[in-house]
Design an enzyme around this catalytic site. Structure first.
Site, PDB file in Angstrom:
ATOM      1  N   LYS A 191       0.917  -1.251  -0.007  1.00 24.41           N
ATOM      2  CA  LYS A 191       0.044   0.040  -0.088  1.00 24.41           C
ATOM      3  C   LYS A 191       0.830   1.179   0.194  1.00 24.41           C
ATOM      4  O   LYS A 191       1.434   1.407   1.024  1.00 24.41           O
ATOM      5  CB  LYS A 191      -0.847  -0.035   1.271  1.00 24.41           C
ATOM      6  CG  LYS A 191      -2.289   0.701   1.063  1.00 24.41           C
ATOM      7  CD  LYS A 191      -2.277   2.028   0.867  1.00 24.41           C
ATOM      8  CE  LYS A 191      -1.738   3.099   2.111  1.00 24.41           C
ATOM      9  NZ  LYS A 191      -1.475   4.278   1.726  1.00 24.41           N
ATOM     10  N   GLU A 266      10.202   1.895  10.614  1.00 29.94           N
ATOM     11  CA  GLU A 266      10.875   2.815  10.262  1.00 29.94           C
ATOM     12  C   GLU A 266      10.104   4.184  10.301  1.00 29.94           C
ATOM     13  O   GLU A 266       9.267   4.620   9.600  1.00 29.94           O
ATOM     14  CB  GLU A 266      11.733   2.697   9.026  1.00 29.94           C
ATOM     15  CG  GLU A 266      12.604   1.434   9.133  1.00 29.94           C
ATOM     16  CD  GLU A 266      13.297   1.355   7.391  1.00 29.94           C
ATOM     17  OE1 GLU A 266      13.745   0.253   7.132  1.00 29.94           O
ATOM     18  OE2 GLU A 266      13.211   2.434   6.734  1.00 29.94           O
ATOM     19  N   CYS A 300      13.942  11.009   6.500  1.00 28.63           N
ATOM     20  CA  CYS A 300      13.927  10.624   7.802  1.00 28.63           C
ATOM     21  C   CYS A 300      15.348  10.891   8.564  1.00 28.63           C
ATOM     22  O   CYS A 300      15.700  11.077   9.758  1.00 28.63           O
ATOM     23  CB  CYS A 300      13.573   9.175   8.065  1.00 28.63           C
ATOM     24  SG  CYS A 300      14.639   8.036   6.993  1.00 28.63           S
ATOM     25  N   GLU A 397       9.572  17.078  14.517  1.00 28.22           N
ATOM     26  CA  GLU A 397      10.006  16.624  13.192  1.00 28.22           C
ATOM     27  C   GLU A 397       9.553  17.751  12.139  1.00 28.22           C
ATOM     28  O   GLU A 397       8.438  17.359  12.088  1.00 28.22           O
ATOM     29  CB  GLU A 397       9.750  15.254  12.752  1.00 28.22           C
ATOM     30  CG  GLU A 397      10.698  14.740  11.581  1.00 28.22           C
ATOM     31  CD  GLU A 397      10.065  13.418  10.856  1.00 28.22           C
ATOM     32  OE1 GLU A 397       8.812  12.978  11.263  1.00 28.22           O
ATOM     33  OE2 GLU A 397      11.002  12.738  10.509  1.00 28.22           O
TER      34      GLU A 397
END
Ligand code: NAD
Length: 503
Positions: A191, A266, A300, A397
């Site tokens: 997905k 992750e 990331c 973040e």
């Protein structure tokens, strides 16, 4: 013709079929619209134009895909290693043959600059080659001796697995998850992120054309709350490999609890780059800039917090400001471009909101802090100075080309600041003092650390984060630990004493 117009012309050629037919799901080897008939539009962050309609899969499509993956699993798992390896290598060759198409589509869909994306397609091929080479060792057992039994440990593939990927570097991340799953003998339902579906479709087609049996790789497009959720809840799916935000990871864990899903996460990061005054400051500057402003900062592993020793901070920040102001923002298909547009309006609004948050918190906007143009989601690469680690710009973040600079006086203080975050994905340390590097990295809370280097991915090494940055590791043999079960069988070597009851 400029390189940009030439690239746009090529892109239009590649997009023609998507514009005409949209993007369909791929289930059991067949292209299908969503069972509900629903579609959503994918748009380009460059000019906000609609690229094409995409099948909006839901629970029914996930069910069909999961059943297909379950049906295809026994034969795929039993296929001799050499045959599986051959197919994975053919997928790598297919990616290499279509690398230009993948790169151009990915740039248009995500806003990432071509100078980085052309390499990402080839890295995707490298992921398939690497895990293809490991196919046979993934099935090897290990013998553990005992006086009475010969203990054999084997590994068997887990079963059908779900792979859920984000939008930031979607092609590379999909290959990074799917290649080891297939190498291990699992079947897959993928997905991809709703914001960047183009290259996932190209990748699934390449796999199909490489001779992957029907049902081994199924693609269902759709949104997280319906298709994503249904995948994490489906009883036929044994594990979920997920790349995305930490809070989504937490949701997936809850969703998968009833069916006892194995998860591999992750997640996000707020990674420090720590610059001591004894470091090679010119190289540290190049690396710090590269690690936050490449890939639009939508990465990331980006070094989004600069921790710089106060003895060199004035000089370092001055040079940094000068360089940040010269970074070229522009059309992602222009080979000169270093930073393209952010993925979509909601993300642009989030990133831009930190320009005010920084000022309110008392930091200085030393560079950037502005939108570029009034079409597409472009921002100037931004640098905040005078920050402290308790500010939101140091804790949250931002996931854009935005760097927060914080000063420290001592090694102990640097360590405290570096570890003072909920995340622990990567860290970067710049020093020429070997003993300090050993001491400091030993106490840093991060899954991956580079000393005197930018992030250089080496496939045999473990990739992953600690704390809110993830669960589990990818790469080398670690990927197989996730996608396989350990199975123990003990064979009696003779007639050892068996405890007798009831005699
Ligand atoms: P996201 O978490 O919003 O979405 C990621 C994927 O999860 C998408 O496919 C989405 O549709 C799906 N999803 C959303 N809700 C879901 C649900 N309830 N159930 C199942 N699936 C669901 O993340 P994003 O905004 O696409 O990506 C950016 C994030 O990804 C950042 O936090 C970034 O740090 C992280 N990321 C981490 C790594 C890493 O290796 N650690 C790599 C790349 C990106």
């Amino acid at each position: 013709m400029t390189a940009l117009t030439e690239n746009i012309e090529k892109l239009n050629g590649y997009l023609a079929r998507f514009r005409e037919g949209g993007i369909q799901n791929l289930i059991a080897g067949k292209s299908r619209p969503a069972a509900s008939g629903a579609v959503f539009d994918t748009t380009s962050p460059v000019d906000e134009s609609v690229i094409c309609p995409v099948a909006r899969g839901g629970a029914e499509d996930i069910d069909a895909a999961a059943r297909a993956a379950a049906q295809a699993f026994p034969a795929w798992a039993a296929m001799p290693a050499a045959e599986r390896k051959t197919i994975l290598i053919r997928i790598a060759e297919g990616i290499e043959a279509r690398a230009e198409e993948i790169a151009l589509c990915e740039c248009w869909d995500t806003g990432q600059a071509l100078r980085f994306m052309s390499k990402a397609a080839l890295r995707g091929a490298a992921n398939f080659r690497f895990f293809a080479d490991k196919v046979s060792s993934a099935r090897d057992g290990q013998n553990l001796r005992s006086p009475t039994l010969m203990n054999v440990t084997t590994r068997v593939p887990l079963g059908p697995v779900g792979v859920i990927t984000p939008w930031n570097t979607p092609f590379m991340l999909s290959t990074w998850k799917i290649a080891p799953a297939l190498a291990a003998g699992c079947t897959v339902v993928h997905k991809p992120a709703e914001f960047s579906p183009l290259t996932a479709r190209i990748l699934a087609e390449i796999a199909h054309e490489a001779g992957l049996p029907d049902g081994v790789w199924n693609l269902v497009n759709g949104f997280g709350e319906d298709a994503g959720r249904a995948l994490t809840e489906h009883p036929a799916i044994k594990a979920i490999a997920f790349v995305g935000e930490s809070k989504t990871g937490s949701m997936i864990m809850k969703q998968g609890a009833d069916t006892l899903k194995r998860v591999h996460f992750e997640l996000g990061g707020k990674n420090p780059v720590v610059v001591f005054d004894d470091a090679d400051l010119d190289r540290a500057l190049d690396a710090a800039i590269f690690m936050i402003y490449s890939l639009n900062g939508e990465r990331c592993t980006s070094s989004s917090r600069l921790l710089v020793q106060d003895t060199v901070a004035d000089e370092f920040e001055a040079k940094l400001t000068e360089r940040v102001n010269t970074i070229r923002v522009g059309h992602p298909l222009d080979p000169e471009t270093e930073v393209g547009p952010l993925i979509h309006k909601v993300h642009f609004d989030k990133v831009a909101s930190y320009f005010d948050i920084a000022k309110t918190d008392g930091a200085t906007v030393a560079a950037g802090g502005l939108r570029v143009g009034d079409q597409g989601w472009f921002v100037r690469p931004t640098l905040f100075t005078g920050a402290t680690n308790d500010m939101r710009i140091a804790q949250e973040e931002i996931f854009g080309p935005v760097l927060t600079s914080i000063r420290f006086a001592t090694e102990e203080e640097a360590l405290k600041i570096a570890n003072d975050t909920q995340y622990g994905l990567t860290a970067y340390v710049w020093t020429n003092d070997l003993t300090r590097a050993l001491r400091f990295t030993d106490r840093l809370e991060a899954g991956m650390i580079w000393v005197n280097s930018e992030n250089v991915r080496h496939l045999p090494t473990p990739f992953g984060g600690v704390k809110a940055s993830g669960i589990g590791r990818d790469g080398g043999d670690w990927s197989f630990e996730f996608y396989m079960e350990q199975k123990h069988v003990g064979f009696a070597l003779g007639q050892h004493r068996i405890p007798r009851l009831g005699v």
